[in-house]
Design a protein around this motif. Sequence first.
Motif, PDB file in Angstrom:
ATOM      1  N   LEU A   3       0.840  -1.189   0.000  1.00 44.02           N
ATOM      2  CA  LEU A   3       0.000   0.000   0.000  1.00 44.02           C
ATOM      3  C   LEU A   3       0.881   1.247   0.000  1.00 44.02           C
ATOM      4  CD1 LEU A   3      -2.843  -0.792   2.561  1.00 44.02           C
ATOM      5  CD2 LEU A   3      -2.820  -1.144   0.092  1.00 44.02           C
ATOM      6  N   THR A   4       0.367   2.293  -0.593  1.00 45.07           N
ATOM      7  CA  THR A   4       1.088   3.566  -0.543  1.00 45.07           C
ATOM      8  C   THR A   4       0.856   4.207   0.822  1.00 45.07           C
ATOM      9  OG1 THR A   4      -0.783   4.853  -1.389  1.00 45.07           O
ATOM     10  CG2 THR A   4       0.714   3.868  -3.022  1.00 45.07           C
ATOM     11  N   SER A   5       1.633   5.240   1.112  1.00 41.98           N
ATOM     12  CA  SER A   5       1.492   5.918   2.403  1.00 41.98           C
ATOM     13  C   SER A   5       0.115   6.546   2.541  1.00 41.98           C
ATOM     14  CB  SER A   5       2.587   6.981   2.554  1.00 41.98           C
ATOM     15  OG  SER A   5       3.864   6.370   2.651  1.00 41.98           O
ATOM     16  N   GLU A   6      -0.411   7.095   1.453  1.00 44.97           N
ATOM     17  CA  GLU A   6      -1.755   7.677   1.515  1.00 44.97           C
ATOM     18  C   GLU A   6      -2.801   6.612   1.806  1.00 44.97           C
ATOM     19  OE1 GLU A   6      -3.143  10.331  -1.423  1.00 44.97           O
ATOM     20  OE2 GLU A   6      -1.272  11.438  -1.602  1.00 44.97           O
ATOM     21  N   GLN A   7      -2.648   5.454   1.211  1.00 37.51           N
ATOM     22  CA  GLN A   7      -3.601   4.376   1.462  1.00 37.51           C
ATOM     23  C   GLN A   7      -3.505   3.887   2.907  1.00 37.51           C
ATOM     24  OE1 GLN A   7      -2.189   1.919  -1.818  1.00 37.51           O
ATOM     25  NE2 GLN A   7      -4.221   2.045  -2.767  1.00 37.51           N
ATOM     26  N   ILE A   8      -2.292   3.845   3.448  1.00 39.78           N
ATOM     27  CA  ILE A   8      -2.120   3.414   4.837  1.00 39.78           C
ATOM     28  C   ILE A   8      -2.777   4.407   5.787  1.00 39.78           C
ATOM     29  CG2 ILE A   8      -0.415   3.070   6.660  1.00 39.78           C
ATOM     30  CD1 ILE A   8       1.430   1.844   4.563  1.00 39.78           C
ATOM     31  N   THR A  53       1.377  13.233   5.687  1.00 35.66           N
ATOM     32  CA  THR A  53       1.546  11.914   5.074  1.00 35.66           C
ATOM     33  C   THR A  53       3.018  11.528   5.087  1.00 35.66           C
ATOM     34  OG1 THR A  53      -0.353  12.300   3.633  1.00 35.66           O
ATOM     35  CG2 THR A  53       1.157  10.530   3.014  1.00 35.66           C
ATOM     36  N   PRO A  54       3.353  10.370   5.626  1.00 34.81           N
ATOM     37  CA  PRO A  54       4.764   9.963   5.692  1.00 34.81           C
ATOM     38  C   PRO A  54       5.356   9.780   4.299  1.00 34.81           C
ATOM     39  CG  PRO A  54       3.391   8.609   7.136  1.00 34.81           C
ATOM     40  CD  PRO A  54       2.463   9.385   6.268  1.00 34.81           C
ATOM     41  N   GLY A  85       0.403   8.538  -5.026  1.00 35.09           N
ATOM     42  CA  GLY A  85       0.103   7.641  -3.920  1.00 35.09           C
ATOM     43  C   GLY A  85      -1.370   7.461  -3.666  1.00 35.09           C
ATOM     44  N   LYS A  86      -2.222   7.846  -4.612  1.00 37.71           N
ATOM     45  CA  LYS A  86      -3.664   7.820  -4.379  1.00 37.71           C
ATOM     46  C   LYS A  86      -4.269   6.438  -4.573  1.00 37.71           C
ATOM     47  CE  LYS A  86      -4.226  12.678  -5.662  1.00 37.71           C
ATOM     48  NZ  LYS A  86      -4.279  13.085  -4.245  1.00 37.71           N
ATOM     49  N   ILE A 108       7.459   3.232  -4.882  1.00 39.38           N
ATOM     50  CA  ILE A 108       6.096   3.365  -5.399  1.00 39.38           C
ATOM     51  C   ILE A 108       5.086   2.775  -4.421  1.00 39.38           C
ATOM     52  CG2 ILE A 108       6.901   3.345  -7.783  1.00 39.38           C
ATOM     53  CD1 ILE A 108       5.933   0.432  -7.969  1.00 39.38           C
ATOM     54  N   ALA A 109       5.547   2.307  -3.286  1.00 36.40           N
ATOM     55  CA  ALA A 109       4.679   1.729  -2.259  1.00 36.40           C
ATOM     56  C   ALA A 109       5.524   1.480  -1.020  1.00 36.40           C
ATOM     57  CB  ALA A 109       4.037   0.432  -2.745  1.00 36.40           C
ATOM     58  N   ASN A 110       4.911   0.909  -0.027  1.00 38.46           N
ATOM     59  CA  ASN A 110       5.631   0.516   1.184  1.00 38.46           C
ATOM     60  C   ASN A 110       5.826  -0.992   1.168  1.00 38.46           C
ATOM     61  OD1 ASN A 110       5.757   3.001   3.215  1.00 38.46           O
ATOM     62  ND2 ASN A 110       3.798   3.087   2.130  1.00 38.46           N
TER      63      ASN A 110
END
Length: 447
Positions: A170-175, A192-193, A292-293, A324-326
């Motif tokens: 997941l991206t930081s925004e999704q988290i 947002t981290p 990150g959306k 591009i993600a975590n």
Amino acid sequence: MFGRKKKILLPSADDSDHGSVQPRLAPRSPSEAIKPAMAPPPPPKLRRRRRGMLSLFSGLLTLFVALAIAGIFGFSMLQQEVTAKGPLQSDKVVVIPRNTGTGEIAQILKQEGVVEQPFLFQAYAYMNRQRGQLKAGEFQFKAGTSVEDAIDTLIQGKAILHAVTVPEGLTSEQIIARLYEHEILTGDVTETPREGSLLPDTYKFERGTTRQQIVGTMQTAQRQAIEQIWQRRSSDLPIKSPQELIILASIVEKETGRADERTRVAGVFINRLMKRMKLQSDPTIVYGLVGGKGTLGRGILRSEIEAATPYNTYVVEGLPPGPIANPGRAALEAVANPSRTKDLYFVADGSGGHAFAESYDQHQRNVTRWRQIEKSRPAPGADEVDRVVPDGASTTTTTAPAGAANALPAGRLGRGFDASEGTNKDPLKNKTFDLSNPKNVPSLRQP
């Protein structure tokens, strides 16, 4: 003899009979004749003082014994009271707010039906101060909980733990969106981290924990994981820093969800970097379009593959400028120690995994098989994929290339949260283009 005195003896009455002279002694009184010699008695004052001290000591000893008996009896009664079964009829969860005093806690437990005598609770809590202070939090009290058990629960801090699970990729925004969906967490996230700075995992916490605290915990866990993994990485990797490790791991994380493929997918990208080949990873195109959306929610268009964005690895050489993600720990480990193969290509094989190839010809055969499998499948329904699209993007795009998912119908925008992430319906698992599909791409231009 001269100088010696002579004793003169006087005649007695008896001496006349015997013709001898005996000395006459003065007669003694009867009391003098029978009285023996004795030491003088102690002074009367000393006798009275000793008798007084003995009486005082005896009284104190009696008082001490009485108090000891009363104390033992009282402690026995207190112990019986605090260990007796409480009034609670069934298990109950009670929340003790922060900065709540012992008296207030006793009243809360009284109102919740956990204890009957708040004063007894306070007294016994005070007696157990050496074990620790009563803690705040969310606690579960069993049916019939005694005063002693209630205090033990609060002192030891046996609070109820809740959990929040953050999937890999997941991206930081999704988290952050997931953290806001969790009703137990409180507070806001200040910002947002940075992408790739959070370690996906399941985190347990007590009621009252803030979302910012969870973010801090995830960042700390990620730093610790990176430090450990970086130290045991392979020595011949074309990766120059821990940040580059995170970037490539995020691409591997988005390319495959299968644990048995991570190291092999990582090996493909490592081999391409060694040969200075473009990575050509579809998820990097998506991130360049939506940031990150979330995911794109549809197939990637030919025009988007050729669009020059800093993250489009069909255009840029080497790694993109950031993750591009975590990525999860397994993806980080896979990049640090990838499989030793000569693979340079992979494509979906129709079973949820990928077919790997060392040569372009072999890869083309794998692509042909995948196209046949893809054509035999029904087109995905409108509700089978998440409909996240970039802000301001058109929903009536040009015809998608062969094998791509249907374009989003005009005027239909989807939810803002990527519910399909990591599932079989994840649109990123529908590979629209192959890693080596020949095409002409423009030189890199800032969008």
